[in-house]
Design a protein around this motif. Sequence first.
Motif, PDB file in Angstrom:
ATOM      1  N   ILE A   1      -5.613  14.983   9.784  1.00 16.90           N
ATOM      2  CA  ILE A   1      -7.053  15.043   9.520  1.00 16.90           C
ATOM      3  C   ILE A   1      -7.374  14.398   8.180  1.00 16.90           C
ATOM      4  O   ILE A   1      -8.312  13.603   8.067  1.00 16.90           O
ATOM      5  CB  ILE A   1      -7.552  16.504   9.588  1.00 16.90           C
ATOM      6  N   ILE A   2      -6.577  14.716   7.155  1.00 11.40           N
ATOM      7  CA  ILE A   2      -6.775  14.083   5.845  1.00 11.40           C
ATOM      8  C   ILE A   2      -6.573  12.579   5.965  1.00 11.40           C
ATOM      9  O   ILE A   2      -7.340  11.784   5.409  1.00 11.40           O
ATOM     10  CB  ILE A   2      -5.824  14.700   4.800  1.00 11.40           C
ATOM     11  N   TRP A   3      -5.538  12.153   6.701  1.00 11.60           N
ATOM     12  CA  TRP A   3      -5.240  10.734   6.890  1.00 11.60           C
ATOM     13  C   TRP A   3      -6.420  10.004   7.546  1.00 11.60           C
ATOM     14  O   TRP A   3      -6.771   8.902   7.142  1.00 11.60           O
ATOM     15  CB  TRP A   3      -3.982  10.590   7.737  1.00 11.60           C
ATOM     16  N   ILE A  23       1.230  13.473  -4.779  1.00  5.94           N
ATOM     17  CA  ILE A  23       0.392  13.832  -3.640  1.00  5.94           C
ATOM     18  C   ILE A  23       0.396  12.723  -2.592  1.00  5.94           C
ATOM     19  O   ILE A  23       0.304  12.983  -1.392  1.00  5.94           O
ATOM     20  CB  ILE A  23      -1.049  14.123  -4.110  1.00  5.94           C
ATOM     21  N   GLY A  24       0.538  11.480  -3.007  1.00  4.15           N
ATOM     22  CA  GLY A  24       0.480  10.363  -2.086  1.00  4.15           C
ATOM     23  C   GLY A  24       1.775  10.042  -1.368  1.00  4.15           C
ATOM     24  O   GLY A  24       1.789   9.188  -0.475  1.00  4.15           O
ATOM     25  N   ILE A  25       2.873  10.692  -1.731  1.00  2.63           N
ATOM     26  CA  ILE A  25       4.172  10.369  -1.129  1.00  2.63           C
ATOM     27  C   ILE A  25       4.180  10.554   0.393  1.00  2.63           C
ATOM     28  O   ILE A  25       4.630   9.661   1.114  1.00  2.63           O
ATOM     29  CB  ILE A  25       5.312  11.145  -1.810  1.00  2.63           C
ATOM     30  N   PRO A  26       3.677  11.665   0.954  1.00  2.80           N
ATOM     31  CA  PRO A  26       3.685  11.770   2.429  1.00  2.80           C
ATOM     32  C   PRO A  26       2.859  10.687   3.107  1.00  2.80           C
ATOM     33  O   PRO A  26       3.241  10.160   4.152  1.00  2.80           O
ATOM     34  CB  PRO A  26       3.088  13.153   2.704  1.00  2.80           C
ATOM     35  N   PHE A  27       1.750  10.308   2.490  1.00  2.48           N
ATOM     36  CA  PHE A  27       0.909   9.255   3.065  1.00  2.48           C
ATOM     37  C   PHE A  27       1.581   7.897   2.911  1.00  2.48           C
ATOM     38  O   PHE A  27       1.465   7.041   3.787  1.00  2.48           O
ATOM     39  CB  PHE A  27      -0.471   9.269   2.406  1.00  2.48           C
ATOM     40  N   GLY A  28       2.284   7.694   1.811  1.00  2.40           N
ATOM     41  CA  GLY A  28       3.033   6.455   1.621  1.00  2.40           C
ATOM     42  C   GLY A  28       4.152   6.301   2.635  1.00  2.40           C
ATOM     43  O   GLY A  28       4.423   5.195   3.111  1.00  2.40           O
ATOM     44  N   LEU A  29       4.796   7.405   2.995  1.00  3.81           N
ATOM     45  CA  LEU A  29       5.853   7.349   4.009  1.00  3.81           C
ATOM     46  C   LEU A  29       5.284   6.970   5.378  1.00  3.81           C
ATOM     47  O   LEU A  29       5.912   6.225   6.131  1.00  3.81           O
ATOM     48  CB  LEU A  29       6.581   8.688   4.089  1.00  3.81           C
ATOM     49  N   GLN A  30       4.086   7.471   5.684  1.00  3.72           N
ATOM     50  CA  GLN A  30       3.469   7.121   6.967  1.00  3.72           C
ATOM     51  C   GLN A  30       3.026   5.660   6.983  1.00  3.72           C
ATOM     52  O   GLN A  30       3.138   4.980   8.008  1.00  3.72           O
ATOM     53  CB  GLN A  30       2.281   8.041   7.258  1.00  3.72           C
ATOM     54  N   SER A  76       0.827  -1.210   0.000  1.00  3.18           N
ATOM     55  CA  SER A  76       0.000   0.000   0.000  1.00  3.18           C
ATOM     56  C   SER A  76       0.859   1.257   0.000  1.00  3.18           C
ATOM     57  O   SER A  76       0.494   2.261  -0.612  1.00  3.18           O
ATOM     58  CB  SER A  76      -0.961  -0.005   1.182  1.00  3.18           C
ATOM     59  N   SER A  77       2.007   1.198   0.649  1.00  2.79           N
ATOM     60  CA  SER A  77       2.919   2.342   0.650  1.00  2.79           C
ATOM     61  C   SER A  77       3.451   2.613  -0.753  1.00  2.79           C
ATOM     62  O   SER A  77       3.490   3.760  -1.195  1.00  2.79           O
ATOM     63  CB  SER A  77       4.073   2.088   1.610  1.00  2.79           C
ATOM     64  N   LEU A  78       3.833   1.557  -1.438  1.00  4.08           N
ATOM     65  CA  LEU A  78       4.325   1.730  -2.803  1.00  4.08           C
ATOM     66  C   LEU A  78       3.234   2.246  -3.733  1.00  4.08           C
ATOM     67  O   LEU A  78       3.495   3.079  -4.609  1.00  4.08           O
ATOM     68  CB  LEU A  78       4.899   0.414  -3.320  1.00  4.08           C
ATOM     69  N   LEU A  79       2.005   1.775  -3.555  1.00  8.72           N
ATOM     70  CA  LEU A  79       0.898   2.270  -4.374  1.00  8.72           C
ATOM     71  C   LEU A  79       0.594   3.736  -4.092  1.00  8.72           C
ATOM     72  O   LEU A  79       0.263   4.493  -5.004  1.00  8.72           O
ATOM     73  CB  LEU A  79      -0.351   1.417  -4.144  1.00  8.72           C
ATOM     74  N   LEU A  80       0.703   4.137  -2.841  1.00  9.17           N
ATOM     75  CA  LEU A  80       0.478   5.541  -2.511  1.00  9.17           C
ATOM     76  C   LEU A  80       1.583   6.440  -3.065  1.00  9.17           C
ATOM     77  O   LEU A  80       1.336   7.588  -3.405  1.00  9.17           O
ATOM     78  CB  LEU A  80       0.383   5.721  -0.993  1.00  9.17           C
TER      79      LEU A  80
END
Length: 122
Positions: free
Chosen positions: A72-74, A33-40, A24-28
């Motif tokens: 909040i977005i997360w 835009i998805g890079i910060p969420f992928g790192l988390q 899921s991290s790689l897909l994000l």
Amino acid sequence: MKTIGNIIWLIFGGLLTAIEYLISSLLLMVTIIGIPFGLQTLKLGILALWPFGKTVVDNGSSCGCLCLLMNIIWIFIGGFWICLTHFAFGLLLCITIIGIPFGRQHFKMAALALTPFGKTIQ
């Protein structure tokens, strides 16, 4: 004791959970835009791989309003459901005395899954 707990955790679902977080991290991270969420999500995967002996530490107000906005977005994107899943597994594992240490690890992951921005794993 930490090593034995981590090996048992890894055999009985930790490896599968870490692989799911990695995918899921790689897909994000495919989109900018998805890079910060992928790192988390990658942070959650690292904790899912070897959770015993690690602690989740709040960075304080090092990132300010940006961390609040991203958390909040997360939460709206899927963090609530990830947190709820870890919480349910934690409750299920705490039914038995043997499962309590593993349930506590799920509770630790649930707290990180709800608001991962601004926290580090030590």
